[in-house]
Enzyme design. Structure first.
Site, PDB file in Angstrom:
ATOM      1  N   LYS A 192     -36.664 -47.039  14.522  1.00  0.00           N
ATOM      2  CA  LYS A 192     -36.476 -46.848  13.080  1.00  0.00           C
ATOM      3  C   LYS A 192     -36.482 -48.177  12.324  1.00  0.00           C
ATOM      4  CE  LYS A 192     -35.093 -45.643   9.082  1.00  0.00           C
ATOM      5  NZ  LYS A 192     -35.442 -44.648   8.131  1.00  0.00           N
TER       6      LYS A 192
ATOM      7  N   CYS B 267     -33.700 -48.999   2.063  1.00  0.00           N
ATOM      8  CA  CYS B 267     -34.199 -48.975   3.440  1.00  0.00           C
ATOM      9  C   CYS B 267     -34.913 -50.258   3.795  1.00  0.00           C
ATOM     10  CB  CYS B 267     -35.152 -47.808   3.605  1.00  0.00           C
ATOM     11  SG  CYS B 267     -34.496 -46.319   2.874  1.00  0.00           S
TER      12      CYS B 267
HETATM   13  N1  SAJ Z   1     -43.665 -51.826  -2.430  1.00  0.00           N
HETATM   14  C1  SAJ Z   1     -44.511 -52.867  -2.826  1.00  0.00           C
HETATM   15  N2  SAJ Z   1     -45.810 -52.852  -2.418  1.00  0.00           N
HETATM   16  C2  SAJ Z   1     -46.314 -51.852  -1.651  1.00  0.00           C
HETATM   17  C3  SAJ Z   1     -45.466 -50.796  -1.252  1.00  0.00           C
HETATM   18  C4  SAJ Z   1     -44.142 -50.815  -1.653  1.00  0.00           C
HETATM   19  O1  SAJ Z   1     -44.105 -53.803  -3.519  1.00  0.00           O
HETATM   20  O2  SAJ Z   1     -47.519 -51.891  -1.356  1.00  0.00           O
HETATM   21  C5  SAJ Z   1     -42.241 -51.826  -2.846  1.00  0.00           C
HETATM   22  C6  SAJ Z   1     -41.831 -50.595  -3.642  1.00  0.00           C
HETATM   23  O3  SAJ Z   1     -42.095 -50.736  -5.001  1.00  0.00           O
HETATM   24  C7  SAJ Z   1     -40.331 -50.542  -3.361  1.00  0.00           C
HETATM   25  C8  SAJ Z   1     -40.241 -51.031  -1.921  1.00  0.00           C
HETATM   26  O4  SAJ Z   1     -41.438 -51.751  -1.673  1.00  0.00           O
HETATM   27  O5  SAJ Z   1     -39.594 -51.426  -4.191  1.00  0.00           O
HETATM   28  C9  SAJ Z   1     -40.072 -49.950  -0.875  1.00  0.00           C
HETATM   29  O6  SAJ Z   1     -40.771 -48.777  -1.239  1.00  0.00           O
HETATM   30  P1  SAJ Z   1     -41.596 -47.850  -0.239  1.00  0.00           P
HETATM   31  O7  SAJ Z   1     -42.193 -46.777  -1.052  1.00  0.00           O
HETATM   32  O8  SAJ Z   1     -42.506 -48.648   0.591  1.00  0.00           O
HETATM   33  O9  SAJ Z   1     -40.502 -47.298   0.794  1.00  0.00           O
HETATM   34  P2  SAJ Z   1     -39.049 -46.605   0.642  1.00  0.00           P
HETATM   35  O10 SAJ Z   1     -37.998 -47.656   0.761  1.00  0.00           O
HETATM   36  O11 SAJ Z   1     -38.992 -45.687  -0.523  1.00  0.00           O
HETATM   37  O12 SAJ Z   1     -39.036 -45.704   2.001  1.00  0.00           O
HETATM   38  C10 SAJ Z   1     -39.134 -46.343   3.268  1.00  0.00           C
HETATM   39  C11 SAJ Z   1     -40.208 -45.622   4.089  1.00  0.00           C
HETATM   40  N3  SAJ Z   1     -40.571 -46.435   5.254  1.00  0.00           N
HETATM   41  C12 SAJ Z   1     -41.843 -46.768   5.552  1.00  0.00           C
HETATM   42  O13 SAJ Z   1     -42.780 -46.474   4.872  1.00  0.00           O
HETATM   43  C13 SAJ Z   1     -42.042 -47.539   6.826  1.00  0.00           C
HETATM   44  C14 SAJ Z   1     -39.718 -44.248   4.487  1.00  0.00           C
HETATM   45  O14 SAJ Z   1     -40.642 -43.620   5.369  1.00  0.00           O
HETATM   46  C15 SAJ Z   1     -38.346 -44.338   5.174  1.00  0.00           C
HETATM   47  O15 SAJ Z   1     -37.834 -43.065   5.455  1.00  0.00           O
HETATM   48  C16 SAJ Z   1     -37.388 -45.016   4.234  1.00  0.00           C
HETATM   49  O16 SAJ Z   1     -37.891 -46.311   3.933  1.00  0.00           O
HETATM   50  C17 SAJ Z   1     -36.022 -45.078   4.904  1.00  0.00           C
HETATM   51  O17 SAJ Z   1     -35.145 -44.290   4.515  1.00  0.00           O
HETATM   52  O18 SAJ Z   1     -35.844 -45.807   5.865  1.00  0.00           O
END
Ligand code: SAJ
Length: 407
Positions: free
Chosen positions: A201, A255
């Site tokens: 995880k 996360c």
């Molecule tokens: N972000 C960027 N650039 C990107 C993608 C995301 O700057 O290309 C930023 C987003 O704006 C945000 C942060 O990263 O601030 C995280 O967002 P996210 O959409 O990537 O992920 P989370 O935190 O909403 O959810 C993640 C997910 N993990 C992965 O994709 C590996 C989700 O599957 C997990 O269940 C979750 O963390 C968790 O609970 O652990």
């Protein structure tokens, strides 16, 4: 019957999903107000499809309580923050929940921890509690770790379709828990041991953090030498084995911006790329402030009060502000004594959380000259034309209006 303990972003949808797929569920949370709201038939946060799922679960007879139940299976999904100083996981909520469960559960009960925990947490924090009670693990109490993987914004879909990991001491127990999750989960469910499930995880979220950090570092490099990072990423991604993510104002959420610290805290000296990635992502809100400063100078603007930050949540179309880059920017601005001057608006945040917060897009736009797009909510994408005539800093590449500044 399953007693889901902790009815937040993960526990609530999981409880609803189980209940609407034929499992008898009681959801428990120590927050009496939250339980009251749920019992009044209202959900406690916004998420696509959640209200419909809630109705189905209510029809199926789900119950909510602040009492822990005596039953044969528990799913614990309480928060696991990290300690700001030691960077180690703070397992206090998990410990408290396990202790509460142990005080009511019958012998032979299965305790599933869903909360994200750092590798070794079950060994260090949960097993001792069971042993202290005089219970034998594997006989009186069975321990399982089944971390969630769902992404806020698409939780209901992902709960059904994602693959899952179940870590158990005993394969048979793992299979039993797999059967419960199979009631709604159509993805592959892998049964493994607890250490492997814990590590997997954290490794998944760290992978994403590192990849976002790469995009953010490229944005900084390109800015320093006047190159278009988005065009470079777009073209590079045409390579069959390259998939660079998008730069942004920072990484928020509970996360991705938290889990990598577990590895840094537990493996100092070994977790080097992981630490560097964390630092790069954490530096982005400050980088955006630098961009605002440069643009104001270039445009001859002096009044911070005419700057508007669009978006308070950590990403688009959710109402979750945990670790949000915007809040980090405001905190940093306050250190320079100007955080209270800037104007702020987010359609998803209806209560006042920061000074000068607006609750109407038009009123917000009327009072600013420079808009900083920090979150790509659908609302702003649908109203882009209203930004014409403003100075725009777009940190998410959502605005195509000519003259828009980017990271
Ligand atoms: N972000 C960027 N650039 C990107 C993608 C995301 O700057 O290309 C930023 C987003 O704006 C945000 C942060 O990263 O601030 C995280 O967002 P996210 O959409 O990537 O992920 P989370 O935190 O909403 O959810 C993640 C997910 N993990 C992965 O994709 C590996 C989700 O599957 C997990 O269940 C979750 O963390 C968790 O609970 O652990």
């Amino acid at each position: 019957m399953v007693n889901v303990v902790g009815l937040g972003y993960i526990g609530l949808p999981t409880a609803l999903m189980l209940a609407s797929h034929g499992i008898r569920v009681i959801g428990t949370d120590y927050n009496a107000q939250l339980v009251k709201t749920l019992n009044q038939g209202k959900t406690t946060f916004k998420e696509e499809g959640l209200d419909e799922l809630f109705q189905e679960a209510m029809k199926a007879g789900i119950k909510f309580s602040n009492q822990y139940q005596s039953t044969d299976m528990y799913i614990i999904s309480v928060p696991t923050p990290y300690d700001e100083v030691s960077k180690k996981v703070d397992a206090t909520y998990v410990e408290k929940a396990v202790e509460a469960v142990l005080s009511v559960c019958p012998k032979g009960a299965i305790i599933v921890v869903e909360s994200t925990i750092s590798p070794g947490t079950i060994n260090r924090h949960v097993r001792p509690l069971v042993l202290q009670k005089g219970y034998e693990i594997g006989k009186d109490i069975h321990l399982v770790h089944a971390p969630e993987r769902i992404i806020p914004g698409n939780m209901v879909y992902e709960l059904v379709h994602n693959s899952r990991t179940i870590g158990a001491d005993d394969k048979e127990i793992g299979e039993k828990v797999k059967k419960v999750y199979s009631s709604f989960c159509e993805g592959e469910i892998v049964v493994t041991d607890i250490r492997t499930a814990e590590m997997t995880k954290v490794v998944e979220n760290t992978f994403r953090d590192i990849n976002i950090a790469y995009a953010n570092e490229l944005a900084k490099i390109c800015r320093s030498d006047n190159m278009d990072v988005y065009e470079i990423i777009r073209i590079a991604n045409k390579h069959p084995r390259v998939n660079i993510l998008q730069p942004g104002p920072g990484v928020g959420g509970h996360c991705i911006s938290v889990d990598p610290w577990f590895l840094v805290g537990d493996y100092p000296g070994l977790a080097n790329i992981i630490l560097a990635a964390r630092k790069i992502n954490d530096s982005m809100p400050e980088f955006v402030l630098g961009r605002i400063h440069d643009i104001m100078q270039e445009r001859g603007m002096t009044d911070v009060g005419r700057v508007g930050l669009y978006g308070l949540t950590y990403k688009e179309n959710v109402d979750d502000m945990r670790e949000s880059p915007t809040l980090q920017m405001l905190e940093s601005m306050e250190k320079h004594l100007c955080g209270h001057l800037v104007k702020v608006y987010d359609p998803y945040i209806t209560r006042d959380v920061v000074p000068n917060q607006y609750h109407d897009l038009d009123a917000f736009l009327k009072d600013i000259d420079l808009i900083v797009l920090l979150v790509g909510h659908d609302e702003i994408k649908a109203n882009m034309d209203k930004l014409r005539g403003k100075v725009i800093l777009d940190t998410r590449k959502i605005c195509e209006i000519e003259g828009t500044y980017r990271l």
